[in-house]
Design an enzyme around this catalytic site. Structure first.
Site, PDB file in Angstrom:
ATOM      1  N   HIS A  23      98.018 -17.003  41.342  1.00  0.00           N
ATOM      2  CA  HIS A  23      96.614 -16.780  41.664  1.00  0.00           C
ATOM      3  C   HIS A  23      96.123 -15.484  41.040  1.00  0.00           C
ATOM      4  CE1 HIS A  23      98.028 -19.572  44.780  1.00  0.00           C
ATOM      5  NE2 HIS A  23      96.789 -20.022  44.822  1.00  0.00           N
ATOM      6  N   GLU A  35      93.291 -31.094  36.304  1.00  0.00           N
ATOM      7  CA  GLU A  35      92.610 -30.242  35.335  1.00  0.00           C
ATOM      8  C   GLU A  35      92.430 -30.917  33.980  1.00  0.00           C
ATOM      9  OE1 GLU A  35      95.044 -29.316  37.291  1.00  0.00           O
ATOM     10  OE2 GLU A  35      94.023 -27.886  38.614  1.00  0.00           O
TER      11      GLU A  35
END
Lengths: 356, 350
Positions: free
Chosen positions: A159, A89
């Site tokens: 999540h 990321e």
């Protein structure tokens, strides 16, 4: 062919399970009924068509993305403009900053907002400050970071997170979150066009479940920094964003039916910069403010809204501003319903303001 | 003291070396010699002479007399600049400063091997490259003082230079953040078919940051023409390289990620220019990144906030024979030996 495919998908997605129906919109021939990931897809497609420097990249975007947001884009625009990156990321965001610093448009995807944190340094220390520290010599305004956020029913700690508050206070960034497909397309287009780095949070629970008549116009955009009053009312102001707007609307409908309490539901849409004037006007009118979000209560964005309202609307308030938020715990798996600011909690808080 | 010296700089002292640039380049992703050989031209033991196997033609190709003189003058400017600003900081006129003592050849030589239209990302000790590019002493003074003339309008700490016209991306304090950004900028250049590269400086300490690995890997997988320029100067503030990594310097990391790499004596300005020019050509031809490891030594303390005597033995410099390797002395000897410089010029220039 593509339109037919979208309509087929929309059919399956048009019976939402836990979320209420999409808001009423005109069903003219200038719109197409589609879900949220298709609306995001449409916005990126028009960006790639309109701006030859625009590129879309991130993990797994090439085949269409784990949430189908990038489906068809590589086939249409080529592998140079729509490409997978290594699993990193900080690299994805850094790459986007450098690409945008060359005066181009970079649309980066972080696969889950829960995984945005390795990129936090690049976002906060680099993207947000690129223009300021150079005195305007350089900027990365062409950067937009898209990332799915929020509860999905079975996401657990990693999540389900809604980390918007950890970015909204960083000067130099804009933070945006849509509540449905029309807003997703309009706000994402505005975010891509905006000459500042923008983080665009997409509530993943809405990708398939939220369906709307979305304007076909490829340039359709909604203004950033402007809230939307989705339900007018005189009794209680309820502020929310993303999927929580629908929870707020359901609670508002119940409050009206049960006790004749008319809530004014406001979707902030942009958290940085947020439409303080709209909230101030509403809270001044109603005298009762409730802010609700999935993210944990402590130092969630509701704290900012409530602090501002206490300053700006103090003499008009009939009750202290209320917050209905996620618990101050990591996001649990089987206990999700206990953790979330569900409709019953929001309703109880509405009545609490009325009965104060 | 001898052990300390060995710890800080042992791989350069014990390194195999070559006088032929072709023998120094190693193809990324394949088996490579360990330790990687270092390319140099100027013999540090014999001032003015070339190492065995190097030819005058090679040296002249590395930098013709006019360019070599210009490099030398720029290196002298770095020294003068550093002296003035160091004293200004001690006098309280500037809040902070970073000297580049010992690394004048690495940065000036590298910049001289690039083209003026190449985008440049910096760390913080590359004033030699900035000067070569055309940043003026006034520009630097404005930025360090933080006055109204400074492009950053007084917002940032001293030495955080940036200049859009010169394509010097404004320096930031967090280390290694520029590496993934350089990869993104180079990707932009490649897909719009521009015949220029991105040069990205960073130090041996910065190379430990996650962003460094990210930048190298992204440039490799996306085939972004970055010329990575790693100044391996032996220290990251007080941390010697033995405490920073255990591998053979930094170049093998690039090799492992599939990027061609060359190791060069960073204190040999001619070798640096030759290596970086060849790196640039390679990056443009292959449309891929390349890695140049500049072996050098940080003679100064880390900054005006640091006192290296607290962690570096007083005789470490002598033990390393660093004076003999000083880039300014070596280039001066080379020029003087060939009649391109003399003591009168030295005096007037200084």
């Amino acid at each position: 062919m593509r339109r037919a495919a979208l309509q087929v998908r929309a059919k399956f997605a048009s019976s939402p399970r836990r979320l209420s129906a999409a808001p009423e919109t005109s069903k003219t021939s200038e719109t197409t009924r589609m879900n949220l990931f298709s609306a995001v897809n449409a916005s990126m497609r028009s960006a790639l068509a309109r701006d030859e420097s625009a590129v879309v990249f991130g993990e797994d975007v090439g085949f269409g993305g784990v949430f189908r947001c990038t489906i068809g884009l590589r086939e249409e625009f080529g592998a140079q403009r729509v490409f997978n990156t290594p699993l990193c990321e900080q690299g994805i965001v850094g790459l986007g900053i450098g690409y945008a610093a060359m005066g181009r448009t970079a649309i980066a995807e972080i696969q889950f907002a829960d995984y945005i944190f390795p990129a936090y340094d690049q976002i906060v220390n680099e993207a947000a400050k690129y223009r300021y520290r150079s005195g305007g010599e350089f900027d990365c305004g062409g950067l937009t970071i898209r990332t799915p956020c929020g509860a999905i029913g079975h996401g657990g700690h990693y999540h389900s997170q809604s980390p918007e508050a950890q970015f909204a206070g960083v000067a130099g960034l804009k933070v945006v979150m849509p509540r449905g497909p029309t807003q997703a397309k309009g706000l994402l287009t505005a975010a891509i066009n905006d000459p500042n780095p923008v983080i665009f949070f997409e509530p993943k629970a809405l990708y398939r479940a939220s369906v709307d008549d979305v304007p076909d116009d490829p340039d359709f955009a909604l203004p950033l920094g402007q809230a939307d009053v989705v339900r007018p009312g005189d009794d209680v102001t309820v502020v929310a964003w993303g999927a929580q707007v629908l929870v707020a609307q359901r609670a508002a409908a119940t409050a009206a039916a049960e006790r004749g309490v008319e809530c004014e539901v406001i979707d902030l849409q942009t958290l940085a910069p947020w439409d303080a004037a709209a909230v101030e006007a509403s809270a001044t009118k109603t005298g009762r403010l409730l802010v609700t979000h999935e993210a944990p209560r402590t130092l969630g964005f509701a704290a900012e809204v409530c602090a501002y309202a206490a300053e700006a609307c103090f003499l008009h308030l009939e009750a202290p501003p209320a917050r209905v938020c996620g618990l101050d715990t990591p996001f649990p798996l089987v206990h999700e319903k206990s953790y979330l600011p569900t409709e019953d909690k929001v309703l109880a808080a509405i009545y609490g303001l009325v009965d104060f | 003291p001898a052990e300390a010296a060995a710890r800080a700089f042992d791989y350069a002292n014990g390194l195999p070396w070559v006088a032929n640039l072709d023998d120094a380049w190693v193809e990324g992703g394949r088996g490579w010699p360990s330790p990687l050989p270092m390319f140099w031209l100027l013999d540090p033991e014999a001032p003015g002479q070339l190492v065995a196997g190097a030819t005058e033609a090679q040296a002249a190709e590395a930098a013709d007399p006019a360019t070599a003189r210009a490099m030398y003058e720029t290196m002298l400017t770095v020294q003068a600049l550093d002296d003035v600003f160091y004293m200004a900081q001690r006098q309280g006129r500037v809040s902070f400063y970073l000297q580049a003592a010992g690394e004048e050849g690495a940065t000036v030589g590298a910049a001289a091997g690039l083209a003026s239209e190449d985008e440049m990302f910096l760390q913080y000790r590359e004033q030699g490259a900035c000067l070569w590019r055309g940043l003026t002493l006034d520009d630097m003074a404005d930025q360090c003082v933080g006055n109204a003339e400074s492009p950053d309008k007084g917002r940032t700490m001293p030495v955080h230079y940036g200049n859009r016209k010169l394509k010097l991306h404004t320096i930031s304090s967090p280390l290694a953040t520029q590496l993934p950004q350089a990869a993104g900028a180079a990707y932009a250049l490649r897909i719009s078919n521009e015949e220029r590269v991105v040069a990205c400086f960073f130090g041996d300490g910065s190379a430990s940051e996650g962003d460094a690995h990210a930048g190298l890997n992204f440039a490799a997988t996306l085939e972004a023409p970055v010329v990575w320029l790693c100044r391996n100067n032996g220290y990251a503030i007080s941390t010697p390289t033995r405490e920073q990594f255990r591998g053979d310097g930094l170049a093998p990391r690039a090799l492992a990620l599939g990027t061609d790499a060359v190791r060069v004596d960073g204190n040999d300005p001619l070798a640096v220019r030759a290596a970086v020019a060849s790196a640039r050509a390679r990056a443009l031809k292959n449309k891929k990144p390349v890695f140049v490891e500049l072996m050098t030594y940080r003679l100064s303390s880390h900054s005006t906030s640091d006192d290296a005597s607290k962690y570096r033995a007083a005789d470490e410099l002598a033990a390393l024979g660093v004076a003999a390797r000083h880039p300014v002395a070596r280039l001066k000897a080379y020029l003087q030996e060939r009649g391109h410089w003399d003591d009168d010029l030295e005096e007037t220039t200084r």
